[in-house]
Design an enzyme around this catalytic site. Structure first.
Site, PDB file in Angstrom:
ATOM      1  N   ASP A   1       0.697  -1.236   0.096  1.00 17.13           N
ATOM      2  CA  ASP A   1       0.029   0.169   0.163  1.00 17.13           C
ATOM      3  C   ASP A   1       0.933   1.350   0.087  1.00 17.13           C
ATOM      4  OD1 ASP A   1      -2.059   1.837   0.391  1.00 17.13           O
ATOM      5  OD2 ASP A   1      -2.766   0.906   2.236  1.00 17.13           O
TER       6      ASP A   1
ATOM      7  N   ASP B   1     -10.519   4.506  -1.784  1.00 18.73           N
ATOM      8  CA  ASP B   1     -10.983   3.221  -1.083  1.00 18.73           C
ATOM      9  C   ASP B   1     -12.567   3.587  -1.357  1.00 18.73           C
ATOM     10  OD1 ASP B   1      -8.480   3.058  -0.071  1.00 18.73           O
ATOM     11  OD2 ASP B   1      -8.884   3.368   2.090  1.00 18.73           O
TER      12      ASP B   1
HETATM   13  C1  GLA Z   1      -5.369   2.230   2.529  1.00 22.47           C
HETATM   14  C2  GLA Z   1      -5.937   1.500   1.488  1.00 22.47           C
HETATM   15  C3  GLA Z   1      -6.984   0.614   2.592  1.00 22.47           C
HETATM   16  C4  GLA Z   1      -6.490  -0.072   3.807  1.00 22.47           C
HETATM   17  C5  GLA Z   1      -5.749   1.158   4.545  1.00 22.47           C
HETATM   18  C6  GLA Z   1      -5.053   0.601   5.817  1.00 22.47           C
HETATM   19  O1  GLA Z   1      -6.350   3.434   2.639  1.00 22.47           O
HETATM   20  O2  GLA Z   1      -6.262   1.911   0.374  1.00 22.47           O
HETATM   21  O3  GLA Z   1      -7.629  -0.784   1.523  1.00 22.47           O
HETATM   22  O4  GLA Z   1      -5.390  -1.000   3.597  1.00 22.47           O
HETATM   23  O5  GLA Z   1      -5.070   1.883   3.968  1.00 22.47           O
HETATM   24  O6  GLA Z   1      -4.441   1.610   6.444  1.00 22.47           O
END
Ligand code: GLA
Length: 417
Positions: free
Chosen positions: A180, A240
């Site tokens: 990520d 997200d």
């Molecule tokens: C980002 C990702 C999410 C999750 C969070 C965790 O926002 O896109 O899917 O993994 O981080 O901190």
């Protein structure tokens, strides 16, 4: 100079400044905070590697299916909850329906030991034992990290430890890594995304274990055009998702231009499922499931598997819809709009097609499917409604049915040859 104050969750933290250290007591925990040194938060800059193609790892011939805790649990995930989820997925049929990856997201990370090996925090007292348990149930285990020194939730990331972390994952028996980006922004600009994902792609290949590689950089820099080159099996194409109709539809519609890049081994990922998290109607969750299947998206459930209504179980375990998602041809549908109705057509390996018509409007509407629009190489012979599990008939090359607001009509149509 004692100072104290309530925390938002009601615990009292008492602190003393002692010789330039902050000595804190929270409940029964004692903590000592020392002043940060230059380089603690901003480790030395490492030049990203030159680009090359990372060989395909041979995994994810169909879109990965499983579960991830983030959408429902965030930091409230621990060893016990994972075991309960796994046990439930075995008993309720999800594992056998194809949901085999059990993936923990951010907040499992602890600190690095003297050798630099990352040790899980106390929510995961023995990661290897947990992974062994998941494997003993016939399932696979996924984990999470970042190319940055910190993850999005501020836990330690893999920066400067890429190969070491990949080896640690391999030693635990990890099968899947979600990597990520956001924490890497403290060191790098977006120009470095591709080489840094390549770095971990190489490290995973060298780890000695087959590990599905899931890129999570929200679609920045047209990741669909290079995700497979850095060894990625799937890549997020959007920000997200959240548990509401607008977010879900916006994520899937952003997929349209990525369709040419999906195929066996490498998939576009519009983010994990929100099905069962409670803020959409069952009708909307059926549409969510249908659209993810039509676009060959990874099916990573994101709800509390231990507490599901029969309707949610039925949606997540609709075998006919799952078969569309998992079809060996690996084609990703794109939408054709007509007023409030949006039609998605996905060619399938046996020459049939899956078609979904979504009613984006606020009231019930008629969906009309013309066999001649489906790209079949012969007239439609038979059709099946994948939500009612009943055969339906085309008359004069047309099938029409009413679709409720935010609902979907989803058929599998076979040609006469
Ligand atoms: C980002 C990702 C999410 C999750 C969070 C965790 O926002 O896109 O899917 O993994 O981080 O901190």
């Amino acid at each position: 100079m004692p100072k104290s104050g309530p925390l938002h969750h009601g615990l009292l933290v008492v602190g003393d400044l002692v010789a330039n250290e902050l000595h804190l007591t929270r409940d029964t925990d004692q903590m000592v905070a020392v002043p940060a040194k230059l380089g603690d938060e901003y480790p030395a800059y490492t030049t990203p590697p030159a680009l090359h193609d990372v060989p395909y790892n041979g995994l994810a011939k169909t879109p990965p299916m499983g579960w991830n805790d983030w959408n429902q649990f965030q930091s409230k995930i621990d060893d016990k909850t994972v075991r309960e989820v796994v046990d439930t997925m075995v008993v309720n049929g999800m594992r056998d329906a194809g949901y085999v990856y059990v993936n923990i997201d951010d907040t499992w990370e602890g600190v690095r030991d003297a050798q630099g090996t990352l040790v899980p925090n106390k929510k995961f007292p023995d990661m290897k034992a947990l992974v062994d348990y998941v494997h003993s149930k016939g399932m696979k285990f996924g984990i999470y990290s970042s190319p940055g020194p910190r993850t999005c939730a501020e836990y330690p990331g893999s920066y400067g430890h890429e190969e070491q972390d990949a080896k640690t994952y391999a030693s635990w028996g990890i099968d899947y890594l979600k990597y990520d980006w956001c924490g890497a922004r403290m060191i790098y600009s977006n120009d470095s995304i591709q080489p840094l994902y390549q770095k971990m792609g190489d490290a995973l290949l060298k780890s000695g274990r087959s590990i599905v590689y899931s890129l999570c950089e929200y679609g920045v820099g047209n990741v669909e055009t290079w995700g497979a080159k850095v060894g990625g099996n799937l890549w997020r194409t959007t920000g997200d998702i959240s548990d509401n109709w607008t977010s879900m539809i916006s994520n899937i519609e952003k997929q349209a231009h990525t369709a040419p890049y999906a195929g066996p081994g490498h998939w576009n990922d519009p983010d994990m499922l929100e099905i069962g998290n409670g803020k959409m109607t069952d009708e909307e969750y059926r549409t969510h499931m249908s659209l993810w299947a039509l676009t060959a998206a990874p099916l990573i459930a994101g709800n509390d598997i231990r507490n599901m209504t029969p309707a949610i179980k039925e949606i997540l375990m609709n075998h006919e819809v799952i078969a569309v998602d998992q079809d060996a041809l690996g084609k990703q549908a794109t939408p054709v709009k007509s007023g409030d109705m949006e039609t998605w057509v996905k060619p399938l390996a046996d020459g049939s097609v899956a078609v979904g018509v979504v009613n984006m409007g606020a009231s019930e509407s008629m969906a009309t499917i013309k066999a001649s629009d489906l790209g079949l190489d012969a007239p439609a012979k038979s059709a099946r409604n994948l939500w009612t599990h009943a055969s339906v008939a085309f008359h004069d090359g047309v099938y029409a049915a009413k679709v409720p607001s935010h609902g979907v009509l989803m058929l599998r149509v076979s040609a006469a040859n």
